[in-house]
Design a protein around this motif. Structure first.
Motif, short mmCIF file in Angstrom:
data_model
loop_
_atom_site.label_atom_id
_atom_site.label_comp_id
_atom_site.label_asym_id
_atom_site.label_seq_id
_atom_site.Cartn_x
_atom_site.Cartn_y
_atom_site.Cartn_z
N ARG A 172 0.80 -1.22 0.00
CA ARG A 172 0.00 0.00 0.00
C ARG A 172 0.84 1.28 0.00
NH1 ARG A 172 -5.14 -1.41 1.91
NH2 ARG A 172 -5.68 0.73 1.31
N LEU A 173 2.10 1.20 0.42
CA LEU A 173 2.92 2.42 0.51
C LEU A 173 3.85 2.57 -0.68
CD1 LEU A 173 3.82 2.46 4.32
CD2 LEU A 173 1.93 3.60 3.13
N HIS A 174 3.66 1.80 -1.68
CA HIS A 174 4.38 1.92 -2.95
C HIS A 174 5.88 1.68 -2.84
CE1 HIS A 174 0.61 3.52 -4.53
NE2 HIS A 174 0.61 4.45 -3.59
N PHE A 175 6.29 0.79 -1.92
CA PHE A 175 7.68 0.33 -1.96
C PHE A 175 7.79 -0.67 -3.11
CE2 PHE A 175 7.66 2.11 2.24
CZ PHE A 175 8.95 2.56 2.41
N ASN A 176 8.83 -0.63 -3.83
CA ASN A 176 8.94 -1.38 -5.09
C ASN A 176 9.03 -2.88 -4.89
OD1 ASN A 176 8.83 0.98 -6.57
ND2 ASN A 176 11.05 1.26 -6.50
N SER A 177 9.51 -3.28 -3.72
CA SER A 177 9.67 -4.72 -3.50
C SER A 177 9.39 -5.03 -2.04
CB SER A 177 11.07 -5.18 -3.88
OG SER A 177 12.04 -4.55 -3.05
N LEU A 178 9.18 -6.30 -1.76
CA LEU A 178 8.95 -6.72 -0.38
C LEU A 178 10.20 -6.52 0.47
CD1 LEU A 178 7.06 -8.02 1.69
CD2 LEU A 178 7.89 -10.27 0.91
N GLY A 179 11.37 -6.72 -0.15
CA GLY A 179 12.61 -6.51 0.60
C GLY A 179 12.74 -5.07 1.11
N LYS A 180 12.39 -4.10 0.28
CA LYS A 180 12.45 -2.70 0.72
C LYS A 180 11.42 -2.44 1.81
CE LYS A 180 14.27 -0.85 -3.61
NZ LYS A 180 14.04 0.11 -4.72
N GLY A 181 10.24 -3.07 1.70
CA GLY A 181 9.26 -2.92 2.77
C GLY A 181 9.77 -3.49 4.08
N GLN A 182 10.46 -4.65 3.98
CA GLN A 182 11.03 -5.24 5.20
C GLN A 182 12.13 -4.34 5.80
OE1 GLN A 182 12.28 -9.08 3.80
NE2 GLN A 182 10.23 -10.02 4.02
N LEU A 183 12.95 -3.73 4.91
CA LEU A 183 13.97 -2.79 5.43
C LEU A 183 13.31 -1.60 6.14
CD1 LEU A 183 16.56 -2.71 2.49
CD2 LEU A 183 16.83 -3.76 4.75
N PHE A 184 12.23 -1.13 5.58
CA PHE A 184 11.53 -0.01 6.21
C PHE A 184 11.02 -0.41 7.59
CE2 PHE A 184 7.31 1.86 6.99
CZ PHE A 184 7.69 3.17 7.24
N ALA A 185 10.37 -1.56 7.67
CA ALA A 185 9.83 -2.03 8.95
C ALA A 185 10.95 -2.29 9.95
CB ALA A 185 9.00 -3.30 8.75
N GLY A 186 12.03 -2.93 9.45
CA GLY A 186 13.16 -3.17 10.35
C GLY A 186 13.79 -1.89 10.85
N GLY A 187 13.92 -0.86 9.99
CA GLY A 187 14.50 0.42 10.41
C GLY A 187 13.67 1.09 11.49
N VAL A 188 12.32 1.05 11.33
CA VAL A 188 11.46 1.67 12.34
C VAL A 188 11.58 0.93 13.67
CG1 VAL A 188 9.09 2.17 12.98
CG2 VAL A 188 9.87 2.59 10.64
#
Length: 550
Positions: free
Chosen positions: A26-42
């Motif tokens: 839903r947040l327009h991250f290009n891949s699941l890996g980038k979404g996981q990096l975002f979640a891990g960073g937070v």
């Protein structure tokens, strides 16, 4: 602690999966890996800041602002987790429950962290422990409780009962003030309204009411401290001036002492030089006297030689006179013999022949001729003797005149040399006397300078002692007056009036001699009218018999 770590692990696991999937979908991250990096960073940022917050709290060096980014990131995680469960179509009741369930674990984790942080604060900083406001009060009076909570947090009031007591005192004071002014608080003075004005700033009723007196006292203390510094500065300035004057007098005395020594040495050198000159002149004078004595001796020798010659001439004249007398005696004898012959011839005239008479006459004529010759020779001798006497007299007169002239010249020269010697001796005596006078004068000036230095030092010490005594007496009077005023619990204005009264007494008791500017400076007032009122009231107080010692 283990349960908290387990809860944190569960929350991170659930949050990580939901936020990573939501970020990819839903947040327009290009891949699941980038979404996981975002979640891990937070999640990593939340854990790092929580760890730092707990560590600094344990070290008693808490960082208060770090909690707010943690709350913000946690709130973002809750929102993202709840949004991951949001339906794509219309919302139903179960959808709201599902969205809320996704945010329960992060909220629970933050609650556990806050509990841990509060526990650490209670352990390492027991003096910073704060009372909690009961929940029932929040429910029954949320607005008033919020105000109380705000003041407790803003002004560091840890005790809830203390805060309640302050609030009750403020309400009671406000009711009393309304009763005093018949319900119209607009008639109250600013000092009476201070408790309500200063309550939001953490002041109690007693502190707010005491604030004017404290400020007046602080102003007086500042004024007294400024006056004390001014008096100390003046005293130090006077002492510095006295020390400077004493140092100047000491330096002047040293300079005059050196000058006197130089003048004395110069005078002694000059006197020594004059003495040498005088000795040389005296030696020359003695040599001249010896020369004059030799001339006089030579003149006397010449005079003796002339006298000897004159005596010889006189002896020759006496011998000539003796020879003349002898010749006259012989002539007389011859005349007597001739007379006797004449008488014999006359007697024998009758008997003797003409030849005898002629012989007798011839004999008489020869005798007369011889007598005349002898008389001529005697006259010649007398003439020669007179000429010799005249020449001897003239020569003696000439010798005597030259001798007298030379003697007079020698006497005049001797008188001149004696006068010059006497003048040099007088000059030497005068120079010596002048040197002695200067030395005595320098000694006197040096003694006077030392006496002035001693007097200056004594005067400075006396002035310092008098100033110290004056300050001590003034401080003692001021202390007794302040103690009396504290005991009497006087108001600030009464204290100010008594302060002005003491200032009037310090200038002689005449109120008009006390400048208004001094009153303004001492009491920290800006209005000359107010200072004049203080002075008038102080004069009336003194007229009524007020004395600081009483």
């Amino acid at each position: 602690m283990a349960a908290a770590l387990v809860l944190a692990g569960i929350g991170l696991y659930l949050s990580f999966g939901h936020v990573a999937a939501f970020a990819f979908e839903r947040l327009h991250f290009n891949s699941l890996g980038k979404g996981q990096l975002f979640a891990g960073g937070v999640d990593t940022g939340i854990m790092v800041m929580i760890a730092v917050d707990l560590l600094m709290a344990w070290l008693k060096r808490p960082i208060s602002w770090i909690r707010y980014p943690v709350w913000l990131l946690t709130a973002a995680t809750v929102v993202l987790n709840a949004a991951s469960a949001a339906p794509r179509g219309p919302w139903e009741t179960l959808d709201y429950i599902a969205a809320g369930a996704h945010g329960v674990v992060p909220v629970l984790f933050i609650m556990v962290v806050e509990v841990g942080r509060d526990a650490i604060d209670r352990v390492v900083r027991p003096d910073q422990e704060r009372d909690s406001i009961p929940l029932v009060r929040w429910l029954l009076a949320p607005v008033a409780t919020a105000r109380i909570y705000r003041r407790m947090r803003l002004w560091g009031v840890a005790s809830y009962p203390e805060m309640v007591r302050r609030d009750q005192e403020l309400i009671a004071y406000e009711q009393w003030l309304k009763r005093k002014h018949d319900g119209d608080l607009s008639q109250a003075t600013e000092d009476e309204l201070l408790p309500m004005t200063m309550a939001p700033y953490g002041y109690t009723v007693a502190q707010a009411l005491a604030m004017p007196d404290e400020q007046e006292q602080a102003a007086q203390e500042r004024a007294e401290e400024a006056e004390r510094r001014r008096l100390d500065a003046e005293t130090r300035s006077e002492v510095a001036k006295a020390e400077s004057e004493a140092e100047r007098l000491r330096a002047k005395g040293k300079v005059e002492l050196v000058q006197a020594e130089v003048d004395g040495q110069t005078g002694q050198a000059r006197a020594h030089a004059r003495a040498q000159v005088s000795a040389a002149e005296r030696a020359a004078e003695l040599e001249q006297q010896a020369l004059d004595n030799a001339v006089i001796a030579e003149a006397r020798a010449r005079e003796a030689e002339a006298e000897r010659k004159e005596a010889q001439e006189r002896r020759a004249e006496a011998a000539a006179d003796l020879e003349k007398a002898e010749l006259e005696r012989k002539a007389a004898e011859q005349r007597k013999t001739a007379a006797e012959a004449d008488k014999v011839a006359a007697a024998e005239a009758g008997a003797i022949e003409t030849e005898r008479i002629a012989q007798a006459r011839r004999t008489a004529a020869a005798a007369d001729l011889e007598a005349a010759e002898l008389e001529r020779q005697a006259a010649q001798k007398r003439k020669e003797a007179a000429e010799a006497n005249r020449v001897a007299a003239a020569e003696a007169q000439a010798i005597e005149t030259q001798t007298i002239a030379e003697a007079r010249k020698a006497a005049a020269e001797a008188d001149r040399v004696a006068a010059e010697t006497e003048r040099a001796a007088a000059e030497t005596r005068r120079a010596t006397a002048e040197a002695d006078r200067k030395k005595a004068e320098e000694d006197r000036r040096r003694e006077a300078a030392l006496a002035d230095i001693a007097r200056s030092q004594k005067a400075a010490a006396e002035a310092e002692r008098a100033a110290a005594e004056t300050r001590r007496v003034a401080a003692e009077i001021e202390r007794r007056a302040v103690e009396a005023e504290d005991a009497a619990k006087l108001k600030p204005r009464e204290r100010a009036v008594r302060k002005v009264a003491r200032m009037i007494l310090a200038v002689g008791g005449d109120a008009d001699r006390l400048p208004l500017a001094d009153i303004q400076r001492e009491l920290a007032v800006t209005s000359p009218g107010t200072a004049s009122e203080y002075r008038q009231e102080a004069a009336e107080l003194l007229a009524g018999g007020y004395r600081p010692e009483q």
